[in-house]
Write a protein that holds these residues in place. Structure first.
Motif, short mmCIF file in Angstrom:
data_model
loop_
_atom_site.label_atom_id
_atom_site.label_comp_id
_atom_site.label_asym_id
_atom_site.label_seq_id
_atom_site.Cartn_x
_atom_site.Cartn_y
_atom_site.Cartn_z
N ALA A 25 49.84 35.82 28.87
CA ALA A 25 50.59 36.57 29.87
C ALA A 25 51.61 37.50 29.22
O ALA A 25 51.79 38.65 29.64
CB ALA A 25 51.30 35.61 30.83
N SER A 26 52.27 36.99 28.18
CA SER A 26 53.26 37.82 27.47
C SER A 26 52.59 39.01 26.80
O SER A 26 53.09 40.14 26.88
CB SER A 26 53.99 36.97 26.43
OG SER A 26 54.92 37.75 25.70
N ALA A 27 51.45 38.78 26.16
CA ALA A 27 50.73 39.88 25.50
C ALA A 27 50.23 40.89 26.53
O ALA A 27 50.27 42.10 26.30
CB ALA A 27 49.56 39.32 24.69
N HIS A 28 49.79 40.39 27.69
CA HIS A 28 49.31 41.27 28.75
C HIS A 28 50.43 42.18 29.24
O HIS A 28 50.23 43.39 29.44
CB HIS A 28 48.75 40.43 29.89
CG HIS A 28 48.25 41.23 31.06
ND1 HIS A 28 47.15 42.04 30.98
CD2 HIS A 28 48.73 41.35 32.34
CE1 HIS A 28 46.95 42.63 32.14
NE2 HIS A 28 47.89 42.23 32.98
N ARG A 29 51.63 41.61 29.42
CA ARG A 29 52.77 42.42 29.87
C ARG A 29 53.13 43.48 28.83
O ARG A 29 53.44 44.62 29.18
CB ARG A 29 53.98 41.52 30.15
CG ARG A 29 53.89 40.77 31.47
CD ARG A 29 55.23 40.19 31.87
NE ARG A 29 55.73 39.24 30.88
CZ ARG A 29 55.47 37.94 30.92
NH1 ARG A 29 54.70 37.44 31.88
NH2 ARG A 29 55.95 37.13 29.99
N ARG A 30 53.10 43.09 27.54
CA ARG A 30 53.42 44.06 26.49
C ARG A 30 52.39 45.19 26.46
O ARG A 30 52.74 46.36 26.30
CB ARG A 30 53.49 43.37 25.13
CG ARG A 30 54.71 42.50 24.93
CD ARG A 30 54.91 42.16 23.46
NE ARG A 30 53.76 41.45 22.91
CZ ARG A 30 53.61 40.13 22.92
NH1 ARG A 30 54.54 39.37 23.48
NH2 ARG A 30 52.55 39.56 22.38
N ASN A 31 51.11 44.84 26.61
CA ASN A 31 50.07 45.86 26.61
C ASN A 31 50.23 46.82 27.79
O ASN A 31 50.06 48.03 27.65
CB ASN A 31 48.69 45.21 26.64
CG ASN A 31 48.35 44.52 25.33
OD1 ASN A 31 48.92 44.85 24.29
ND2 ASN A 31 47.44 43.56 25.38
N ARG A 32 50.53 46.26 28.96
CA ARG A 32 50.73 47.11 30.14
C ARG A 32 51.95 48.01 29.96
O ARG A 32 51.92 49.19 30.34
CB ARG A 32 50.88 46.25 31.40
CG ARG A 32 49.59 45.61 31.87
CD ARG A 32 49.81 44.70 33.06
NE ARG A 32 50.24 45.43 34.25
CZ ARG A 32 49.41 45.98 35.12
NH1 ARG A 32 48.11 45.91 34.94
NH2 ARG A 32 49.88 46.61 36.18
N ALA A 33 53.01 47.48 29.37
CA ALA A 33 54.20 48.29 29.13
C ALA A 33 53.91 49.42 28.15
O ALA A 33 54.36 50.56 28.34
CB ALA A 33 55.34 47.41 28.61
N ALA A 34 53.15 49.11 27.10
CA ALA A 34 52.79 50.14 26.13
C ALA A 34 51.90 51.21 26.75
O ALA A 34 52.08 52.41 26.50
CB ALA A 34 52.10 49.51 24.92
N THR A 35 50.94 50.79 27.58
CA THR A 35 50.07 51.75 28.26
C THR A 35 50.85 52.61 29.23
O THR A 35 50.62 53.82 29.35
CB THR A 35 48.94 51.01 29.00
OG1 THR A 35 48.22 50.20 28.06
CG2 THR A 35 47.98 51.98 29.65
N PHE A 36 51.79 52.00 29.94
CA PHE A 36 52.64 52.74 30.88
C PHE A 36 53.42 53.82 30.12
O PHE A 36 53.49 54.98 30.56
CB PHE A 36 53.60 51.78 31.58
CG PHE A 36 54.39 52.40 32.70
CD1 PHE A 36 53.94 52.30 34.01
CD2 PHE A 36 55.57 53.08 32.46
CE1 PHE A 36 54.66 52.87 35.06
CE2 PHE A 36 56.29 53.65 33.49
CZ PHE A 36 55.83 53.54 34.80
N ALA A 37 54.02 53.44 28.99
CA ALA A 37 54.79 54.41 28.20
C ALA A 37 53.89 55.53 27.68
O ALA A 37 54.29 56.70 27.67
CB ALA A 37 55.48 53.70 27.03
N LEU A 38 52.68 55.19 27.27
CA LEU A 38 51.75 56.21 26.78
C LEU A 38 51.38 57.19 27.90
O LEU A 38 51.40 58.41 27.70
CB LEU A 38 50.50 55.55 26.22
CG LEU A 38 49.36 56.49 25.79
CD1 LEU A 38 49.82 57.41 24.68
CD2 LEU A 38 48.14 55.68 25.36
N ASP A 39 51.05 56.67 29.08
CA ASP A 39 50.67 57.54 30.19
C ASP A 39 51.84 58.43 30.62
O ASP A 39 51.65 59.60 30.96
CB ASP A 39 50.19 56.71 31.39
CG ASP A 39 48.85 56.04 31.12
OD1 ASP A 39 48.07 56.59 30.34
OD2 ASP A 39 48.60 54.96 31.68
#
Length: 425
Positions: A24-38
């Motif tokens: 769950a923690s890794a999933h949140r980090r990945n989503r945050a990184a993707t959000f920042a990229l977009d």
């Protein structure tokens, strides 16, 4: 202790998360990184759209371009973007955000290379056509991806980012381009090469992100030119559409003819001051979006319409002795209007949307916005040949003020209808 990895010999926890908690923690980090990229993609696209503004005076001096030629180059970008939005606005709803966005970013990088090698109005226009098409495809996909990544713990963040990233990008593009005009040895090449490298890097990064949309058939059918709006979004645009037209028309004027207006108001002003007038508008818009992020969206749109009314007369005062400061002051008020109206309208549009309607609704909003930005600017560029920039600016300001008044009337009518429908509120 649950969720912690114990050392094999001591049995003491090492502090590393495992199991469901770690995933769950890794999933949140990945989503945050993707959000920042977009968000960075959206900002970079609009930075590239505004980067040529400080360069227009250079192009005019180098190639002898008229004001009409400059607005044609500007409009080529907007009209190509509109065509892309009308045909590919919903494409990422069918194919997925990732492949559509990565492909559009590569096309955007190619358009930057064409701009860097432009040697006249023809090649400049062709490069802007490719840029507009790539931006149209990428904008709706990136904006929809931000909505896909909405976090319930941060309500409204996706809509705010969809508003603030473009205007911040426009400000950064003008500022960076202006600095390169002042300090770089080859400003009409350097800025585009830097942007080409950025878009290529973003395309590679996007290819490694997780897909955020569920793919479904009908991609070819979605390419038929159309505007698809759910009923709630249609009602919102009927109420706020006139305000959107007013502020984006002002944005188009300052983006294409703003440098010429500064030169007319203050012939002795340095070239950098001419290009920076659009920076004034976009930077003020960015600050306004942030300042009003928690305001009622209808109130934000109303405040934006009110800001249009003094913006135009203040800018015109620059033509009657007040000089460049008045033009920049008018641009600042226009930026405040732009930020308030854009932010309020997008929040009203996006709040009730289901996932399947996101990209298409954003595309419809941008179609209205870029039509409002390009068509009046083209008309103004043509009018300058017959009547001069001063007279054209006065007429443009009057039309923008009338549109703002009409928008205020529409908003007041909407409030009255809502009050009549819910008298107990």
């Amino acid at each position: 202790m649950s969720g912690l990895l114990s050392g094999p010999l001591t049995g003491r926890p090492t502090g590393r998360l495992t199991g469901p908690v770690a995933r769950a923690s890794a999933h949140r980090r990945n989503r945050a990184a993707t959000f920042a990229l977009d968000a960075s993609v959206l900002a970079a696209l609009l930075a590239a759209s505004s980067a040529p503004t400080p360069l227009y005076p250079l192009y005019q001096d180098r190639w002898g371009l008229s004001a009409l030629a400059v607005t044609v180059v500007f409009a080529a970008y907007s009209l190509a973007l509109l065509s892309a939005l009308l045909t590919t606005g919903a494409l990422s709803d069918h194919l997925g955000r990732r492949p559509v966005l990565a492909g559009a970013l590569l096309a955007e990088a190619a358009s930057m290379l064409l701009l860097a090698s432009a040697d006249g109005a023809g090649t400049l226009t062709a490069a802007r056509l490719l840029q507009g098409a790539a931006t149209g495809v990428a904008t709706s996909a990136a904006g929809a991806a931000l909505l896909d990544l909405a976090d319930p713990r941060h309500p409204g963040r996706s809509a705010l980012t969809n508003t603030i990233a473009p205007v911040a990008g426009m400000a950064a593009g003008v500022l960076g381009s202006t600095l390169l005009v002042r300090f770089a040895p080859a400003p009409t090449t350097t800025v585009y090469l830097l942007l080409a490298a950025l878009f290529a890097a973003q395309a590679i990064a996007v290819a490694f992100t997780a897909e955020t949309a569920r793919r479904h058939p009908g991609a070819l059918r979605s390419l038929r030119p159309r505007l698809a709006l759910p009923p709630a979004a249609r009602r919102t645009l009927l109420t706020t559409g006139t305000a959107v037209v007013a502020v984006w028309a002002l944005g188009g004027f300052y983006s294409s003819l703003g440098p010429g207006l500064v030169r007319l108001a203050a012939p002795e002003a340095p070239q950098a001051a001419r290009g920076m007038v659009f920076f004034t508008l976009s930077a003020t818009a960015t600050l306004t979006v942030w300042a009003l992020r928690r305001a009622d969206p209808r109130t934000a749109v109303t405040l934006g319409c009110l800001a249009v009314l003094p913006a135009a007369p203040l800018a015109l005062a620059g033509l009657h002795g007040a000089g460049a400061p008045a033009v920049h002051g008018g641009a600042a008020l226009a930026g405040a209007a732009f930020g308030a109206v854009s932010q309020g309208t997008l929040r009203l549009l996006l709040a009730p949307l289901a996932e399947r309607d996101r990209a298409a609704t954003l595309a419809a909003y941008y179609v209205l916005s870029y039509l409002s930005m390009s068509l009046p600017a083209i008309a103004a560029g043509a009018a300058t040949r017959q009547y001069g920039l001063g007279t054209t600016s006065h007429a443009y300001a009057a039309v923008a003020a009338l549109l703002a008044v009409a928008a205020l009337a529409a908003l007041a009518g909407s409030r009255r209808r809502a009050a009549a429908a819910h008298p107990d509120r």
